[in-house]
Motif scaffolding. Structure first.
Motif, short mmCIF file in Angstrom:
data_model
loop_
_atom_site.label_atom_id
_atom_site.label_comp_id
_atom_site.label_asym_id
_atom_site.label_seq_id
_atom_site.Cartn_x
_atom_site.Cartn_y
_atom_site.Cartn_z
N ILE A 155 0.83 -1.21 0.00
CA ILE A 155 0.00 0.00 0.00
C ILE A 155 0.86 1.26 0.00
O ILE A 155 0.65 2.17 -0.81
N GLU A 156 1.85 1.31 0.87
CA GLU A 156 2.59 2.57 1.05
C GLU A 156 3.63 2.79 -0.04
O GLU A 156 3.88 3.93 -0.43
N LEU A 157 4.24 1.74 -0.55
CA LEU A 157 5.13 1.91 -1.70
C LEU A 157 4.34 2.24 -2.96
O LEU A 157 4.86 2.86 -3.89
N GLY A 158 3.07 1.85 -2.96
CA GLY A 158 2.22 2.13 -4.11
C GLY A 158 1.53 3.47 -4.05
O GLY A 158 0.69 3.77 -4.91
N GLY A 159 1.84 4.30 -3.06
CA GLY A 159 1.28 5.64 -3.00
C GLY A 159 0.14 5.82 -2.03
O GLY A 159 -0.39 6.93 -1.89
N GLY A 160 -0.30 4.74 -1.35
CA GLY A 160 -1.34 4.85 -0.35
C GLY A 160 -0.75 5.05 1.04
O GLY A 160 0.47 5.18 1.20
N LYS A 161 -1.61 5.06 2.04
CA LYS A 161 -1.13 5.29 3.40
C LYS A 161 -2.04 4.57 4.39
O LYS A 161 -3.26 4.64 4.29
N VAL A 162 -1.43 3.89 5.34
CA VAL A 162 -2.16 3.18 6.37
C VAL A 162 -1.92 3.81 7.74
O VAL A 162 -2.84 3.98 8.53
N LEU A 163 -0.66 4.18 8.02
CA LEU A 163 -0.25 4.64 9.35
C LEU A 163 0.35 6.03 9.28
O LEU A 163 0.94 6.42 8.27
N ASP A 164 0.24 6.76 10.40
CA ASP A 164 0.82 8.10 10.47
C ASP A 164 1.16 8.39 11.93
O ASP A 164 0.85 7.62 12.83
N GLY A 165 1.81 9.53 12.16
CA GLY A 165 2.15 9.95 13.51
C GLY A 165 3.56 9.54 13.90
O GLY A 165 4.17 8.68 13.27
N ASP A 166 4.08 10.19 14.95
CA ASP A 166 5.45 9.93 15.40
C ASP A 166 5.67 8.47 15.75
O ASP A 166 6.73 7.90 15.47
#
Length: 485
Positions: free
Chosen positions: A224-235
């Motif tokens: 997901i994240e290498l493909g331009g999406g996002k699952v997680l965020d924050g410090d």
């Protein structure tokens, strides 16, 4: 004891008074029963729909202050609990033997490397069960970076004063061992994804590791994240942002192809990836075939480089490698690796010897040996700089040949790509309940790949994923089970 590693003992005496040995055994059995129950619940998740049940909150387990005379362990040995040594020559065991035979102070107990389950999930459960029971059977834990928060906040391991003013350690691995502003783990081995490409086969499929274990979670996050999406965020990576930019997330998760690092080309991701773990994908890459489909590309950890390079089939007649490696071109890779942590139940007399052993295992000499001979990625900037500059030791077989070991040029290439990937990689959530998140996220992502979970259901899991990271168990199945696509 060196100035940069000093143990800090915390006085927790009297927490539960005098707990006898039978209490320890009962607690250990209870913890193991809970592990089996969780495993049964995970297995049932793919079955028929279950009646709705209320969500419950997981409370941190109580860790008994077991009297030292009842906690088990062997005073004559310093036990280092770890997973299987997956290097090409059991190099970790050789390092421990060298310490015992030539380097340790005479008064220190001999160190023993105790290999537990090869499964990261099972190994975590074994370590946690004994720690929860107050056992001092393990003195040092080689702990996957994903589990440091759980073990620190539940009181299974103790803080260590680590002075790194000279910036010896790579930032990512160092911060992975820091919980709530304190250092609980000393970086031991780093890990980040690499893309392996066959040089003798330009057409073929791409293999991931999407089997139903922690590697599946890592690979789905990366997809997901290498493909331009996002699952997680924050410090601490504990904010769930799965519902943001849904089109990007869904497109990345369901894309039938993966763009090759540093190119505009792409390769088909093979469905056989759903049954692949690290070892199975290495075998398929060597054979250039999986399920009757040609294989030309693979995502794996850096240690796979040595596993491939040691096989004569992966070299041509001029002993040149038949494959190459590349770091992912974008951020989004998941940081892996391990730290050396000290059990909260270690006996006081073993604490200083434990620190001396940890100091040795994280020295430039040992880190270079583990890299050159075993494929374990270093955690020290100095080691990478030596190899990138054309220096550093190579590994020679005992018979004097180095035919099946990477050459210095090959190690230099591996070091460069590995360091780049580590610097770009992102950690997994720093939550003591990461295991619950991992199981739920993986179940949902696998359901999408197996055509059992709809887009609507997948994105509806965001709230449950956030709850899992905060210790709330999602029992109202079949969320991300079979929803009748």
């Amino acid at each position: 004891m060196t100035a940069w590693l000093r143990p800090r003992l915390r006085n927790r005496a009297g927490r539960l008074g005098n707990v006898r040995l039978n209490n320890v055994v009962a607690a250990c059995c209870g913890a193991l029963l809970m592990v089996l129950l969780l495993a049964w619940q995970a297995a049932m998740s793919a079955g028929p729909s279950q009646p709705a049940m209320p969500r419950t909150t997981i409370s941190p387990p109580t860790v008994p202050a077991t009297p030292l005379e009842n906690c088990g362990g062997n005073d004559a040995q310093l036990v280092v609990a770890t997973g299987d040594d997956v290097s090409t020559g059991s190099v970790r065991r050789e390092v421990i033997e060298e310490w015992n035979d030539r380097l340790k102070p005479p008064a220190d107990p001999r160190s023993k490397l105790l290999e537990l389950s090869g499964s990261t999930d099972v190994r975590r459960a074994q370590m946690a069960a004994l720690a929860q029971a107050g056992s001092c059977a393990y003195d040092i834990l080689v702990l996957d970076v994903a589990w440091v928060t759980e073990f620190a906040r539940h009181g299974y391991i103790q803080p260590i004063d680590l002075d790194d003013r000279d910036n010896r350690f790579l930032t990512g691995p160092l911060e992975a061992g820091q919980i709530d502003g304190e250092q609980y783990g000393v970086p031991f081995a780093a890990d980040a994804p690499l893309e392996f490409r066959r040089l003798d086969r330009r057409s073929g499929g791409y293999l991931l590791q999407l089997d139903d274990n922690e590697m599946g979670t890592v690979n789905f996050l990366e997809t997901i994240e290498l493909g331009g999406g996002k699952v997680l965020d924050g410090d601490d990576r504990t904010a769930i942002v799965l519902g943001h930019a849904r089109d990007d997330v869904w497109r990345a998760l369901t894309s039938p192809t993966r763009t090759l690092s540093g190119t505009e080309e792409s390769a088909v991701v093979l469905r056989e990836s759903l049954q692949m773990d690290e070892d199975a994908s290495v075998v398929a890459f060597k054979e250039s075939e999986a399920g009757g489909q040609p294989v030309a590309y693979m995502r794996n950890w850096p240690i796979a480089f040595h596993q491939l390079a040691s096989d004569p089939r992966m070299r041509d007649s001029g002993r040149k490698l038949r494959f190459d490696v590349h770091a992912p071109a974008a951020h989004g890779g998941v940081l892996g690796g391990s730290v050396l942590a000290v059990s909260r139940h270690i006996k006081p007399a073993k604490l200083a010897p434990a620190m001396r052993l940890i100091n040795r295992l994280t020295s430039p000499e040992v880190q270079a040996t583990l890299f050159a001979c075993g494929g374990y990625s270093p955690v020290l900037s100095e080691v990478y700089e030596r190899y990138e500059g054309g220096g550093g030791p190579s590994c020679r077989r005992q018979d004097g040949s180095d035919i099946t070991n990477p050459s210095l040029d090959e190690l230099s290439r591996l070091a460069t790509e590995t360091k780049e990937s580590i610097e770009r990689a992102r950690p997994r959530p720093k939550s003591p309940y990461y295991a619950q998140f991992s199981e739920l996220f993986r179940r949902c992502a696998r359901g999408v790949w197996e055509n059992k979970v709809s887009r609507e259901t997948f994105f509806a899991s965001a709230g449950a994923l956030e709850g899992a990271l905060n210790g709330r168990v999602q029992d109202d199945r079949p969320l991300c089970g079979k929803d009748g696509m």
